[in-house]
Design a protein around this motif. Sequence first.
Motif, PDB file in Angstrom:
ATOM      1  N   ASN B  63       0.780  -1.230   0.000  1.00  0.00           N
ATOM      2  CA  ASN B  63       0.000   0.000   0.000  1.00  0.00           C
ATOM      3  C   ASN B  63       0.809   1.277   0.000  1.00  0.00           C
ATOM      4  N   THR B  64       2.108   1.180   0.272  1.00  0.00           N
ATOM      5  CA  THR B  64       2.894   2.408   0.250  1.00  0.00           C
ATOM      6  C   THR B  64       4.140   2.186  -0.588  1.00  0.00           C
ATOM      7  N   GLY B  65       4.684   3.290  -1.086  1.00  0.00           N
ATOM      8  CA  GLY B  65       5.895   3.180  -1.881  1.00  0.00           C
ATOM      9  C   GLY B  65       7.088   2.816  -1.015  1.00  0.00           C
ATOM     10  N   TRP B  66       8.041   2.079  -1.571  1.00  0.00           N
ATOM     11  CA  TRP B  66       9.189   1.638  -0.782  1.00  0.00           C
ATOM     12  C   TRP B  66      10.026   2.819  -0.308  1.00  0.00           C
ATOM     13  N   TRP B  67       9.934   3.954  -0.989  1.00  0.00           N
ATOM     14  CA  TRP B  67      10.715   5.111  -0.560  1.00  0.00           C
ATOM     15  C   TRP B  67      10.227   5.684   0.761  1.00  0.00           C
ATOM     16  N   THR B  68       8.995   5.359   1.136  1.00  0.00           N
ATOM     17  CA  THR B  68       8.500   5.844   2.422  1.00  0.00           C
ATOM     18  C   THR B  68       9.106   5.054   3.576  1.00  0.00           C
ATOM     19  N   TRP B  69       9.775   3.978   3.230  1.00  0.00           N
ATOM     20  CA  TRP B  69      10.380   3.168   4.281  1.00  0.00           C
ATOM     21  C   TRP B  69      11.415   3.961   5.068  1.00  0.00           C
ATOM     22  N   PHE B  70      12.059   4.915   4.379  1.00  0.00           N
ATOM     23  CA  PHE B  70      13.098   5.683   5.063  1.00  0.00           C
ATOM     24  C   PHE B  70      12.524   6.536   6.175  1.00  0.00           C
ATOM     25  N   THR B  71      11.276   6.975   6.038  1.00  0.00           N
ATOM     26  CA  THR B  71      10.662   7.787   7.082  1.00  0.00           C
ATOM     27  C   THR B  71       9.933   6.928   8.109  1.00  0.00           C
ATOM     28  N   SER B  72       9.464   5.775   7.697  1.00  0.00           N
ATOM     29  CA  SER B  72       8.815   4.911   8.698  1.00  0.00           C
ATOM     30  C   SER B  72       9.324   3.485   8.530  1.00  0.00           C
ATOM     31  N   PRO B  73      10.536   3.244   9.002  1.00  0.00           N
ATOM     32  CA  PRO B  73      11.129   1.931   8.762  1.00  0.00           C
ATOM     33  C   PRO B  73      10.452   0.834   9.570  1.00  0.00           C
ATOM     34  N   ALA B  74      10.143  -0.241   8.879  1.00  0.00           N
ATOM     35  CA  ALA B  74       9.626  -1.431   9.561  1.00  0.00           C
ATOM     36  C   ALA B  74      10.151  -2.607   8.771  1.00  0.00           C
ATOM     37  N   VAL B  75      10.914  -3.436   9.452  1.00  0.00           N
ATOM     38  CA  VAL B  75      11.585  -4.523   8.747  1.00  0.00           C
ATOM     39  C   VAL B  75      11.028  -5.858   9.196  1.00  0.00           C
ATOM     40  N   THR B  76      10.884  -6.765   8.254  1.00  0.00           N
ATOM     41  CA  THR B  76      10.485  -8.114   8.636  1.00  0.00           C
ATOM     42  C   THR B  76      11.164  -9.127   7.740  1.00  0.00           C
ATOM     43  N   LEU B  77      11.466 -10.253   8.290  1.00  0.00           N
ATOM     44  CA  LEU B  77      12.034 -11.326   7.485  1.00  0.00           C
ATOM     45  C   LEU B  77      10.977 -12.360   7.123  1.00  0.00           C
ATOM     46  N   SER B  78       9.731 -12.063   7.493  1.00  0.00           N
ATOM     47  CA  SER B  78       8.711 -13.099   7.307  1.00  0.00           C
ATOM     48  C   SER B  78       8.427 -13.358   5.835  1.00  0.00           C
ATOM     49  N   ASN B  79       8.621 -12.327   4.994  1.00  0.00           N
ATOM     50  CA  ASN B  79       8.413 -12.564   3.563  1.00  0.00           C
ATOM     51  C   ASN B  79       9.355 -13.644   3.062  1.00  0.00           C
ATOM     52  N   TYR B  80      10.610 -13.515   3.480  1.00  0.00           N
ATOM     53  CA  TYR B  80      11.578 -14.517   3.047  1.00  0.00           C
ATOM     54  C   TYR B  80      11.209 -15.884   3.593  1.00  0.00           C
ATOM     55  N   GLY B  81      10.799 -15.904   4.859  1.00  0.00           N
ATOM     56  CA  GLY B  81      10.392 -17.162   5.455  1.00  0.00           C
ATOM     57  C   GLY B  81       9.275 -17.797   4.661  1.00  0.00           C
ATOM     58  N   GLU B  82       8.285 -16.987   4.319  1.00  0.00           N
ATOM     59  CA  GLU B  82       7.127 -17.531   3.612  1.00  0.00           C
ATOM     60  C   GLU B  82       7.500 -18.005   2.212  1.00  0.00           C
ATOM     61  N   VAL B  83       8.359 -17.246   1.548  1.00  0.00           N
ATOM     62  CA  VAL B  83       8.736 -17.637   0.197  1.00  0.00           C
ATOM     63  C   VAL B  83       9.581 -18.904   0.217  1.00  0.00           C
ATOM     64  N   LEU B  84      10.425 -19.027   1.230  1.00  0.00           N
ATOM     65  CA  LEU B  84      11.310 -20.180   1.269  1.00  0.00           C
ATOM     66  C   LEU B  84      10.560 -21.482   1.475  1.00  0.00           C
TER      67      LEU B  84
END
Lengths: 321, 325
Positions: B63-84
């Motif tokens: 829902n948001t552009g990846w460039w907004t990550w710099f102002t509201s950083p939230a990191v997760t590794l769950s995507n990788y977990g799910e894809v793996l």
Amino acid sequence: MGDAWSKLSSAFLAIAVFFALILIVFFIAGRIRGRLQTPLAGIIFLGPAVILLIMGLVVPAIRTIGDSLYNASGKEFIGMANYSWVFETQTDVLVNTLLWIVIAPVASTALGLTLALLLDRMKRESISKSLIFMPMAISFVGASIIWSLVYEYRDPSQQQVGLLSQIVMWLGVQDPPNWILWSPFNNYLLMVIMVWIQVGFAMVVLSAAIKAIPSEVVEAAELDGATGWKLFSRVTIPMIRSTLTVVLITIMIAVLKIFDIVRTMTNGNFGTQVVANEMYAQAFVQFDVGRGSALAVVLFVAVVPLIIYNVWQLRKERAIR
Amino acid sequence: MSVEAHEVIAMPQPAKESIPEAARRKMSSPWASAVVVLITVIWTVPTLGLLITSLRPAADAQNTGWWTWFTSPAVTLSNYGEVLTGGATIPGGITPYFWNSFAIALPAAIFPLILATMAAYALAWIPFKWSTGVFFAIFALQVVPLQMALLPLLQMFNLGWSIGPIPIFPDLNKPGSEQSLLAGTYIPLWIAHTMFALPLAIFLIHNFMAQLPRDVMEAAKVDGASHFLIFRKIVLPLAVPAIASFAIFQFLWVWNDLLVALTFAGGTPDVAPITAYLSNIKGTYGAQLHLITAGAFIAIIVPLIVFFALQRFFVRGLLAGSVKG
């Protein structure tokens, strides 16, 4: 990890068997002395490659030409009907492909040349070179996914997710379109992906060519007062002309053969179809062997003169040196 | 590797920098540097976008552009977990395909290499009447695009191929079924990749073979060494750098290949490589940005590591040899 192990071990097993076979053959044949030894060595060294090439390229190519004269199931001889189909009904695909092989190579080569010239004047060029070349290492599919994120569409009332839409909105456009669906502009957006990948190649090859221009030539020209644009057009370009041609044509050949980008981004829909993807679609989705083969032959016929010209250019370049 | 061309781009050695040249470099134009830096940034941004998106929580990524990550950083590794390992959204993880890619690419890099080195040696050092003709024919085979060979080759693997009563390639049917014994194995992929790689490989390695010192070879022959001994003890050790360059190229080329994979491996997790998986999930699950970006990054991490670690081989191979088609 059991899965990984079994897969990798079957690969290692195959490699081990391969080496074992070769060593055994070498051992046995090495014991044979006398007049037979050299011809035997010739057969053993050259044989496997030649057999594989005949079975894998020569015979299939001939069969494909033959298949193109038959119908979809390969049972009925229909002469040139498949080719009529290609040239009469698939003109948009052909035109698209033509656009691709003109625009993408020219853009990549021009940009690569610009970068090569600019990098020539830089002190620490290797980081930039690496990063610009990097897209060549990843697959076309990976590159397509990277760029599909850039071209992602969201309704203007929502927050934008795709970089292109966002940039365009920052520049004042209220209502960015769904880029991938927007024919015929979407073709050029797909070409951008190809250019993104190929510029690194053009840059590296042209950079080496520029650096290979003997410094005496450049100094003599500079002494004669040639600088900047004059130096570029009167000295640099002529000296790297054949490299420029080779780069251009190499990228053209790549563009003709690559179907990954179109298949991954649009699967040829929305007016983006090219010959390579249409060949795949006809052969493996429609199961029409006749049409798929005809398209393959068209590709072949388009590629051959390019390669011949390239080889001729390379020999000329070698002769000059 | 995604480039296509079988032309030898043999570059002369760059001329040693003269003093005026070196001076010109030191007085390099800041304007030129600025433009290059700008272009480099533009070139890297899309990949950065991929990486950041793959590390964001699903809702953020969609829902948001990846460039907004710099102002509201939230990191997760769950995507990788799910894809793996596979999950609710995309059943079936990427992991089997990842290993398939390795299992396909490693032999497919080694087999053509060895066969090409043998053939190149024979063409360079075992004199016989038609060696020039054969070499030229092999060189000319580089013009044949993959597309010309796919359908008949597939037919050959599935149905066998015989000329009259002589089976050139056996029809390996599972007893009592239409399916070939080869289906579900890597063997058609290995064979196909080897076949397609041979023309260029032989050409490149032959360039190298032809430059081996004649007197060393002659001396060995005078000593009574057989070709097999010469090949094993003298030629192979010398050829290692040329072979290594080619091996890296070929590995990456096979790793990144899609066409041969789709043709001979279909899409099943037992043999299909990571490119086929990526291409298929992009089609079906293209909206799951957080997942397909993670999958894509997993797919490109191996080529990236190989590229950055072995850059020198890469560039040298590119310039001294040619770019694969």
